[in-house]
Design a protein around this motif. Structure first.
Motif, short mmCIF file in Angstrom:
data_model
loop_
_atom_site.label_atom_id
_atom_site.label_comp_id
_atom_site.label_asym_id
_atom_site.label_seq_id
_atom_site.Cartn_x
_atom_site.Cartn_y
_atom_site.Cartn_z
N LEU A 436 0.82 -1.21 0.00
CA LEU A 436 0.00 0.00 0.00
C LEU A 436 0.86 1.26 0.00
O LEU A 436 0.59 2.21 -0.76
CB LEU A 436 -0.93 -0.01 1.22
N GLN A 437 1.88 1.28 0.82
CA GLN A 437 2.68 2.49 0.94
C GLN A 437 3.56 2.70 -0.29
O GLN A 437 3.75 3.84 -0.74
CB GLN A 437 3.54 2.41 2.21
N TYR A 440 1.55 4.39 -3.17
CA TYR A 440 0.86 5.66 -2.90
C TYR A 440 1.84 6.78 -3.16
O TYR A 440 2.99 6.74 -2.70
CB TYR A 440 0.34 5.68 -1.46
N TYR A 445 -0.39 10.24 4.19
CA TYR A 445 -0.97 9.08 4.88
C TYR A 445 0.09 8.01 5.06
O TYR A 445 0.89 7.77 4.13
CB TYR A 445 -2.13 8.47 4.08
N LEU A 447 -0.40 4.42 5.17
CA LEU A 447 -1.50 3.50 4.96
C LEU A 447 -1.38 2.24 5.79
O LEU A 447 -2.38 1.59 6.09
CB LEU A 447 -1.59 3.15 3.47
N GLU A 448 -0.17 1.88 6.19
CA GLU A 448 -0.01 0.68 7.01
C GLU A 448 -0.63 0.87 8.39
O GLU A 448 -1.02 -0.10 9.03
CB GLU A 448 1.47 0.33 7.14
N ALA A 450 -3.45 2.36 9.00
CA ALA A 450 -4.91 2.29 8.93
C ALA A 450 -5.37 0.88 9.27
O ALA A 450 -4.67 -0.11 9.03
CB ALA A 450 -5.39 2.68 7.53
N VAL A 453 -7.79 -0.53 4.24
CA VAL A 453 -7.86 0.38 3.10
C VAL A 453 -8.86 -0.21 2.12
O VAL A 453 -8.66 -1.32 1.60
CB VAL A 453 -6.49 0.57 2.42
N VAL A 455 -11.01 -0.24 -1.42
CA VAL A 455 -10.77 0.13 -2.81
C VAL A 455 -12.02 -0.17 -3.62
O VAL A 455 -12.36 -1.34 -3.85
CB VAL A 455 -9.57 -0.64 -3.40
N ILE A 524 -8.49 4.94 -3.34
CA ILE A 524 -8.14 4.17 -2.15
C ILE A 524 -8.65 4.94 -0.95
O ILE A 524 -8.56 6.17 -0.88
CB ILE A 524 -6.63 3.89 -2.05
N PRO A 526 -8.47 4.79 3.11
CA PRO A 526 -8.03 4.25 4.40
C PRO A 526 -9.04 4.55 5.50
O PRO A 526 -9.63 5.63 5.56
CB PRO A 526 -6.71 4.97 4.65
#
Length: 542
Positions: A436-437, A440, A445, A447-448, A450, A453, A455, A524, A526
């Motif tokens: 995810l990271q 992006y 953000y 994202l890890e 969150a 996530v 979609v 995406i 989160p």
């Protein structure tokens, strides 16, 4: 295939092949206003509606299984009134507070300065730019002098740009095959998009962004009105050049994206159908004053405008959208059952005012509960952009995937959400945070951190094949509608949320096993709990 197919493909690949002009840099000091400025037109301030009894947001999010009726308000099938319309405008696009909290977005350093202040709204906006212009075409049944009124978000007021009843001309522009509720009223909200308010930042990508903005706004109205037993549904196919002319705008600069008919309480309904109105159409003569000294034109946006306007009045036949419906989740596989979706008895107006993006605030130490994840997924999956292409909202347009990282009792992995069973179907096991990271583009953000996530995917090319190039507004607007539902559902549950467009779409297609199909990951989203005790500015007591 039309030009919209080419544009949709460019949007999906822009993480790997930048859209032209690739070297474009926004001129921030010369940016446009977030709204339109008519200096010679007197404003008529609207009531704020704060005295109206509120309604439970669950009715608008999950109308089929909402919580018990709120004791303070009953459904109002009679139609809109001035206080109701005014409150809906304020809660959706009006300025409801100032955002000045410690977060990870790139504009943080400028927010303490009043000239760079970030004013919150109930509706999400791509990049916070809010390019949709709201016009109220008020006919004889309404409370104001008949004419076209522009909604000034900064003063929560309307400015009358044209005097005279134009409702019959709008009905004629909508066409005789428009939904009956569009032809049996004389009250309309017309949604225009002034391209420069978004292209100055996003250049060629902006047509995609503004189509998302269309979806977020109409979905806010659907939630708000649905909580009160009222219905709002946009008409997307109509004689667009004629309505552009009525508003006095050049279609290449500002275009009408949707018309939302309003059922008005006590209105004198015209007979169903349209009549030919003699004589030329009137046109708004007032012009808004542009702040930018230099206004640029982008050939890609102009080409999309031309492609989506070419057959603007050619409304799809009933059932035409069905072949583009979201595909069902395959049977079998490893599945995780989720609790039944439910929301607390949160009032819709308060929930909209609490909606915000959780830039950098997620906290993996406080995992989501399966009930929270279930409620948000169910609300998003139930979202469609009801329009004249699907008046009954019978076609499920979006499919949901969830990258689970920190949810109690659910193993990390990528899952497909099955709305028919309320289950998650495993696509790939294991932690997804690094993926995810890495895919992006921005730094606002982590994202890890969150809990999950989400979609949403839409079969964009199938929509274009089914209803033509103009369907691009419908396909991408659907993603915007899902994003707004996501934000509102999260706010109702008291959890953090965010929506982003800056990611490598192709990597997600590959990760989810969608290569060779036509599902397009468009956002995406989160979701997760935030760090406790955030450092926020309390504007309401300042």
């Amino acid at each position: 295939m039309g030009y919209a197919h080419e544009y949709a493909d460019a949007v999906l690949h822009r993480g790997r092949v930048p859209m032209e002009p690739a070297d474009f840099v926004p001129n921030w000091p010369d940016g446009p206003r977030k709204g339109k400025f008519y200096p010679a037109v007197e404003p008529c301030v609207l009531p704020d509606g704060d005295g109206l009894p509120d309604a439970p947001v669950a009715r608008g999010l999950l109308p089929a299984c909402a919580s018990a009726p709120h004791p303070a308000v009953a459904p109002d099938p009679a139609g809109f009134t001035l206080p109701l319309l005014s409150a809906m405008l304020k809660d959706s696009y009006g300025l409801t507070g100032r955002r000045l909290g410690i977060q990870a977005n790139s504009d943080l350093s400028g927010l303490p300065f009043y000239t760079h202040a970030n004013w919150s709204r109930g509706t999400a906006g791509g990049g916070g730019l809010y390019p949709v212009s709201i016009y109220w075409a008020c006919g004889p049944s309404g409370p104001l002098t008949p004419g076209i009124h522009y909604y000034d978000v900064h003063r929560h007021a309307v400015q009358r740009l044209l005097t005279g009843d134009v409702s019959a001309r709008i009905r004629e522009a909508l066409g005789p095959d428009a939904p009956a509720d569009a032809l049996e009223t004389d009250q309309y909200l017309i949604l225009g998009v002034k391209y420069w308010q978004n292209t100055f930042k996003y250049n060629s990508f902006s047509y995609h962004v503004v189509s998302t903005d269309l979806g977020t706004l109409v979905q806010t109205w659907r939630i708000w009105a649905g909580a009160r037993g009222l219905r709002t549904a946009p008409v997307l196919w109509f004689d667009e050049p004629r309505l552009n002319g009525l508003l006095g705008t050049a279609g290449e600069e500002e275009a009408v994206f949707a018309v939302v008919p309003l059922r008005w309480a006590g209105e004198r309904r015209p007979s169903a159908g349209t009549v030919t109105v003699p004589g030329p159409d009137p046109a708004v003569r007032h012009r808004d004053v542009e702040r930018s000294r230099t206004v640029l034109d982008f050939p890609t946006v102009r080409a999309m405008h031309t492609a989506t306007t070419a057959h603007a009045a050619g409304r799809p036949a009933p059932g035409a959208l069905a072949p583009a419906a979201a595909l069902p989740v395959p049977a079998g596989g490893t599945r995780v059952a989720l609790p039944a979706a439910a929301f607390p008895d949160a009032p819709v107006r308060r929930t909209l005012r609490e909606r915000r993006s959780s830039f950098g605030r997620f906290d993996a130490a406080r995992p989501l509960t399966p009930a929270q994840l279930s409620a948000v997924l169910a609300a998003c999956a139930a979202t469609s952009l009801e329009s004249d292409a699907d008046p009954e909202g019978a076609v499920r347009q979006a499919r949901l995937y969830a990258f689970v990282s920190h949810v109690e009792g659910i193993e990390p992995g990528a899952y497909a959400y099955d709305p028919d069973t309320g289950e998650l179907r495993l696509v790939e096991a294991g932690h997804q945070g690094a993926f995810l990271q890495e895919n992006y583009f921005l730094a606002n953000y982590n994202l890890e951190q969150a809990g999950a996530v989400l979609v949403p995917t839409v079969r964009t090319t199938a929509v274009l094949d089914a209803v033509g190039d103009r369907g691009y507004r419908l396909a991408v607007g659907t993603a915007g509608a899902v994003a707004q539902t996501f934000y509102v559902a999260a706010a109702a549950l008291g959890v953090g949320a965010g929506v982003a467009l800056g990611f490598d779409n192709i990597s997600f297609i590959e990760k989810l096993g969608l290569a060779g199909g036509d599902e397009a990951p468009l956002l995406i989203m989160p979701l997760g709990n935030e760090r406790p005790r955030p450092a926020d500015f309390r504007h309401e007591i300042a």
